[in-house]
Design a protein around this motif. Sequence first.
Motif, mmCIF file in Angstrom:
data_model
loop_
_atom_site.group_PDB
_atom_site.id
_atom_site.type_symbol
_atom_site.label_atom_id
_atom_site.label_comp_id
_atom_site.label_asym_id
_atom_site.label_seq_id
_atom_site.Cartn_x
_atom_site.Cartn_y
_atom_site.Cartn_z
ATOM 1 N N UNK A 163 2.382 -47.653 20.147
ATOM 2 C CA UNK A 163 3.374 -46.576 20.151
ATOM 3 C C UNK A 163 4.742 -47.091 19.720
ATOM 4 N N UNK A 164 5.152 -48.219 20.270
ATOM 5 C CA UNK A 164 6.432 -48.798 19.861
ATOM 6 C C UNK A 164 6.436 -49.147 18.383
ATOM 7 N N UNK A 165 5.333 -49.676 17.901
ATOM 8 C CA UNK A 165 5.244 -50.057 16.494
ATOM 9 C C UNK A 165 5.375 -48.845 15.587
ATOM 10 N N UNK A 166 4.698 -47.754 15.930
ATOM 11 C CA UNK A 166 4.759 -46.542 15.104
ATOM 12 C C UNK A 166 6.155 -45.941 15.129
ATOM 13 N N UNK A 167 6.737 -45.848 16.313
ATOM 14 C CA UNK A 167 8.074 -45.252 16.421
ATOM 15 C C UNK A 167 9.117 -46.091 15.693
ATOM 16 N N UNK A 176 13.113 -45.121 16.795
ATOM 17 C CA UNK A 176 13.771 -45.992 17.769
ATOM 18 C C UNK A 176 14.157 -47.279 17.063
ATOM 19 N N UNK A 177 15.209 -47.935 17.568
ATOM 20 C CA UNK A 177 15.679 -49.178 16.951
ATOM 21 C C UNK A 177 15.010 -50.404 17.552
ATOM 22 N N UNK A 178 14.772 -50.371 18.846
ATOM 23 C CA UNK A 178 14.152 -51.505 19.538
ATOM 24 C C UNK A 178 12.970 -51.017 20.357
ATOM 25 N N UNK A 179 12.100 -51.925 20.683
ATOM 26 C CA UNK A 179 10.937 -51.584 21.497
ATOM 27 C C UNK A 179 11.385 -51.110 22.885
ATOM 28 N N UNK A 180 10.709 -50.058 23.373
ATOM 29 C CA UNK A 180 11.061 -49.449 24.650
ATOM 30 C C UNK A 180 9.997 -49.749 25.708
ATOM 31 N N UNK A 181 10.442 -49.719 26.965
ATOM 32 C CA UNK A 181 9.521 -49.839 28.105
ATOM 33 C C UNK A 181 9.201 -48.422 28.561
ATOM 34 N N UNK A 182 7.982 -47.975 28.318
ATOM 35 C CA UNK A 182 7.618 -46.599 28.643
ATOM 36 C C UNK A 182 7.116 -46.441 30.070
ATOM 37 N N UNK A 183 6.466 -47.449 30.594
ATOM 38 C CA UNK A 183 5.866 -47.362 31.921
ATOM 39 C C UNK A 183 6.728 -48.084 32.941
ATOM 40 N N UNK A 184 6.950 -47.414 34.075
ATOM 41 C CA UNK A 184 7.648 -48.057 35.177
ATOM 42 C C UNK A 184 9.124 -47.771 35.254
ATOM 43 N N UNK A 185 9.710 -47.154 34.219
ATOM 44 C CA UNK A 185 11.142 -46.880 34.232
ATOM 45 C C UNK A 185 11.426 -45.482 34.773
ATOM 46 N N UNK A 186 10.955 -44.480 34.076
ATOM 47 C CA UNK A 186 11.150 -43.095 34.495
ATOM 48 C C UNK A 186 9.881 -42.593 35.175
ATOM 49 N N UNK A 187 10.036 -41.951 36.333
ATOM 50 C CA UNK A 187 8.865 -41.535 37.108
ATOM 51 C C UNK A 187 8.012 -40.512 36.360
ATOM 52 N N UNK A 188 8.633 -39.466 35.823
ATOM 53 C CA UNK A 188 7.844 -38.426 35.164
ATOM 54 C C UNK A 188 7.170 -38.952 33.902
ATOM 55 N N UNK A 189 7.900 -39.738 33.101
ATOM 56 C CA UNK A 189 7.322 -40.288 31.874
ATOM 57 C C UNK A 189 6.155 -41.206 32.204
#
Length: 316
Positions: free
Chosen positions: A158-162, A168-181
Amino acid sequence: MSIEARPAAGSLPPSQPGQGKRTKTRLRRRIDLLPYALITPLIVFIIVLALVPAGMTLVQSFYKAQPLNPPNSFVGLGNFFRLFADDTVVSSMVNTGWYVLIGVVLSTVLGIFMAVTLQKPFRGRSILIAVLILPWALPGVVEGIVWSGIWDSNTGLLNSVLTSLHLIDTYQVFLGQNQFVTILLIEIVQVWQMTPLSTLLILAALQNIPGELYEAAALDGATGWEAFLRVTLPLARPGIAVAMVQAVIATLNVFDQPFVLNGAAATGASVTQQIYFVSFQNLDFGQGYALSLLVTIVTVAISLVIVRLVYRTVEF
């Protein structure tokens, strides 16, 4: 002088009235025991592996059961009060509520869409159904590992495609940061597993709908969408209800996907994870039994509501 008739030598004595009926009745009773003998192993299996543990859970949920702090003692509703006073457990209940809502809605909608797509025969239909079943056949742990390659913050797809699309400019942390996401991304993995079964259950209901009903709807001037709303959906309600119930059971007991993808982080922890943590890490089996009982009660209650609201008997 009277002469009495005697049976000839070697002949059988005459049968008494009703003797033949009694013999047939005894034979019928012997035969009727066969079904009970055949289902006895199944009954024993259910009692030993389902009813006995359920009874133990019900009883032990009212006791303090801590191997490192004996003896066990009756505490009444104390275990339940302590559970609701634990912020971690309450947070997991909220997370599980989101898992159930997202999972049931997505799996049911996708199941209806795929079932309608597969309703009419076409070339390659059997191959598509076989491929569709594969996610359902995979264990939840395997699915979590596979999808971790998509959600991973360092090398994830997902980070690679985005990044390639310059979203997005940099790789993001999708799991563990925002509860709903976190909950949404984890539940997508479980929906990927549940949807094939929902599709097959709804498809089975669609196969029972006579084609004459669609022909009659077309003659009355109904469009495809109107036929879907007035013929397909009402007559597929039994399959939809069963699909929703199985989705409720799966989402309320979700464990593998959150544990593999997010570990013990509170942002995505489910109730079944808390049952594991309380019982086998904290060694508080009384609270574990109480939490298991709550999950069982909620599962039965939601399932009954769905059956009451959605299920309808269909006769053609």
